[in-house]
Write a protein that holds these residues in place. Structure first.
Motif, PDB file in Angstrom:
ATOM      1  N   ASP A 409       0.834  -1.204   0.000  1.00 24.52           N
ATOM      2  CA  ASP A 409       0.000   0.000   0.000  1.00 24.52           C
ATOM      3  C   ASP A 409       0.869   1.255   0.000  1.00 24.52           C
ATOM      4  N   GLN A 410       1.950   1.233   0.778  1.00 23.31           N
ATOM      5  CA  GLN A 410       2.855   2.383   0.822  1.00 23.31           C
ATOM      6  C   GLN A 410       3.551   2.583  -0.528  1.00 23.31           C
ATOM      7  N   GLU A 413       1.120   4.155  -2.999  1.00 18.68           N
ATOM      8  CA  GLU A 413       0.957   5.586  -2.753  1.00 18.68           C
ATOM      9  C   GLU A 413       2.128   6.365  -3.356  1.00 18.68           C
TER      10      GLU A 413
END
Length: 636
Positions: A409-410, A413
């Protein structure tokens, strides 16, 4: 079928806050925190008596006088040390043991030391001293005002709460007198532990039957006593007798960072066969349960049969435990009285601690880390000054799966803020080309249809254009990706954690059992040089690397007889590719303005200990450095 995109290379920032485990904070009762709490409440008058008992019964002093109170001239206790010299002690007691004493009265104590003709002085507090007070003592600042020509120079030391505990922890006389109401468990002469034995790397249970184990131990230690309830008794030595029986233990019982060899995703409550070992210690002196537990494990490990092939024995001992009866509440409590331990027996070698045998490089190396916060496995070779890093490949434990999804997820982003390029239907060698030309912090992604994507920060447009141009010269076409398509690609990224994707160099992150075939020993040394390299020197250095790695399983030329075209921009990354595991032995060269860094990585085989592999690294480094230095001296 929906196209999938996998992150092949990416970096993210991570921050850790490490706190000690509950087990690390546990000691044999009374617990240290309880000791400090108790000392803070015994009163300054009794505190002087307590310190006197330590001086007499632990340090062997002879009590001369106690003059606690007003007008004592900063002399609470006067003794004669074991050498017959006068010794002065000043006690400073505080109710709040969290407050450090400044030691403003140290000069007064020193003056009293001179008047009393004492050769040594001691400042004692149940709390701690400030940094300045410790410096005053440790750096001998107290001697700055000492009279010139004095007949003697006194030695000054201090005891804080921790040093007090260290002195009394193993003295039964002090413990019984001063802490009997806290420990409530005198004469603790027995404990038990569970011993799990696995055949690695499969993780199969040890199939030796209890009666066969008894027979093997009998041959080494004399006949066991008659068994009862499926177990048998044995005298390990004059002070230690044990009863061994069949049992079960879960990885959670072992209190270890355990990763099940059969599958890292196995639940933590999956039971293993184990041996329940009840130990009884003779006598009435202080003993260390960990030491006696180690003796039992060593005997059992030596009795196991030798394994064939690339297999080895793994033994895990749960923390020794004992029942303590709390008198005030009339309740027995099971408490750990030691630490968990892991061991291996590889080939014909004796049983050794797992980390000691598998990772530690031996006496030719010293630990390179000097601060308590550093837990990286780094050593320095005493003779050459080369640095050794040890890396361990290990399975992804169940509790790390969620972390893997969080990392993805990081990464997604971060990717949403970057510009994308694509190479359609990329061939196998194309990935290596892109890696060689792009900085290591630029993400690489690959789709299930074979397309290769690479991304870069938007403020690095000129550098990305240079990389694309270099790839074009090598016949690789790079296409820009629109922001809309970029977002579609990011939406197709999947997180697919597998069970072999962690490589760690941190002791804190080590899992057990260790995969002995997945240890990498990385030795780094340096060669000073000045000036720029000629094209011929670049070529000769590449030849050294290619020939070395070809002998150990990696062919950079991919079987081609004709020379491979290499862009000039690729050469530094090809020579210094530390991010891939290509062969059983690898050579990587990194360049700076004044030196060449030589890196050798050896993937250790199962039967090579850490010490053996580290020595092999040193030997290989000496041979390769001579070849490289010859190239650097040549300008043709």
């Amino acid at each position: 079928m929906k196209k999938k995109v996998e992150v092949v290379q990416a970096t993210i920032a991570q921050h850790y806050h490490v706190v000690p485990s509950e087990l690390a904070r546990v000691t044999i009762t009374p617990e240290i925190g309880a000791i400090f709490e108790y000392l803070s409440r015994i009163g300054s008058d009794r505190f002087v008596d307590f310190v006197s008992d330590i001086l007499v019964h632990v340090d062997g002093h002879t009590l001369v006088d106690k003059t606690d109170g007003s007008g004592d001239e900063k002399q609470d206790i006067l003794t004669m040390d074991p050498a017959g010299r006068r010794h002065l002690v000043q006690c400073k007691h505080t109710i709040n043991y969290g407050n450090n004493t400044s030691g403003n009265e140290l000069d007064v104590m020193l003056a009293a030391c001179l008047r009393k003709k004492c050769r040594s002085a001691l400042w004692v507090t149940n709390a701690d001293l400030t940094v300045q007070a410790k410096r005053y003592i440790n750096d001998s600042e107290y001697l700055r005002g000492w009279p010139e020509g004095a007949a003697f120079t006194p030695a000054v030391d201090y005891w804080n709460g921790e040093r007090l505990w260290q002195r009394v922890a193993k003295n039964s006389q002090i413990l019984n007198k001063w802490f009997g109401g806290m420990a409530q468990s005198h004469g603790l002469r027995s404990f038990f532990t569970d011993l799990v034995i696995l055949k690695m790397p499969s993780g199969d249970h040890c199939d030796i039957k209890l009666e066969n184990l008894a027979a093997r131990l009998k041959a080494a230690n004399g006949p066991p006593a008659d068994g009862n309830g499926g177990g048998f008794s044995l005298n390990i030595d004059r002070s230690l007798s044990v009863t061994i029986s069949d049992s079960f233990a879960t990885p959670a019982d072992l209190r270890l960072p355990f990763s099940d060899p059969r599958s890292a995703s196995m639940p933590l409550n999956t039971p293993f066969k184990s041996l329940r070992v009840h130990a009884t210690i003779a006598g009435d002196g202080v003993y260390d349960p960990d030491v006696y537990c180690g003796l039992v494990v060593a005997k059992v490990g030596a009795a196991l049969p030798k394994l064939k092939g690339n297999s080895w024995w793994y033994l895990a001992a749960a923390p020794p435990q004992a029942f303590v009866f709390l008198q005030d509440i009339a309740k027995p409590v099971l408490v750990p009285v030691g630490d968990p331990k892991t061991f291996v027996r590889v080939g014909s070698d004796l049983l050794k601690g797992e980390v000691e045998w598998a990772l530690e490089p031996g006496t030719e190396f010293t630990a390179a880390n000097t601060t308590e916060e550093e837990d990286e496995m780094i050593w320095r070779h005493e003779t050459t000054g080369a640095d050794l890093h040890v890396l361990v490949g290990q399975a992804l434990p169940a509790w790390r799966v969620a972390e893997t999804f969080l990392r993805h997820d990081q990464i997604k982003e971060r990717l949403a803020t970057m510009s994308f390029w694509v190479i359609e239907n990329a061939q196998g060698a194309t990935f290596a080309r892109v890696r060689n030309l792009c900085p290591t912090d630029w993400p690489l992604l690959q789709s299930s249809s074979g397309d290769l994507f690479w991304a870069h920060p938007q403020d690095k447009e000129s550098k990305a254009t240079e990389a694309a141009s270099a790839l074009e010269r090598l016949g690789i076409t790079c296409l820009r990706v629109s922001d809309e398509d970029r977002n579609t690609i990011i939406g197709m990224i999947t997180a697919t954690p597998n069970e072999t994707d962690i490589i760690t160099s941190s002791r804190h992150d080590l899992l057990t059992p260790m995969r002995l075939a997945q240890r990498t020993f990385w030795l780094t040394d340096r060669i000073s040089y000045a000036g720029s390299l000629t094209r011929a020197q670049w070529g000769h250095l590449l030849q050294v690397k290619v020939e070395y790695e070809a002998r150990h399983g990696y062919d950079l030329l991919q079987g081609k007889d004709s020379p491979v075209t290499i862009a000039g921009e690729e050469m530094p990354r090809i020579l210094g590719d530390l991010l891939t595991i290509r062969a059983s032995r690898m050579l990587d060269l990194l360049f700076s303005e004044t030196e060449l860094q030589v890196n050798i990585r050896i993937v250790s085989n199962v039967f090579a200990s850490g010490e053996t592999t580290a020595r092999e690294c040193v030997r290989e480094m000496a041979l390769l450095k001579r070849r490289i230095e010859t190239v650097l001296r040549s300008k043709k």
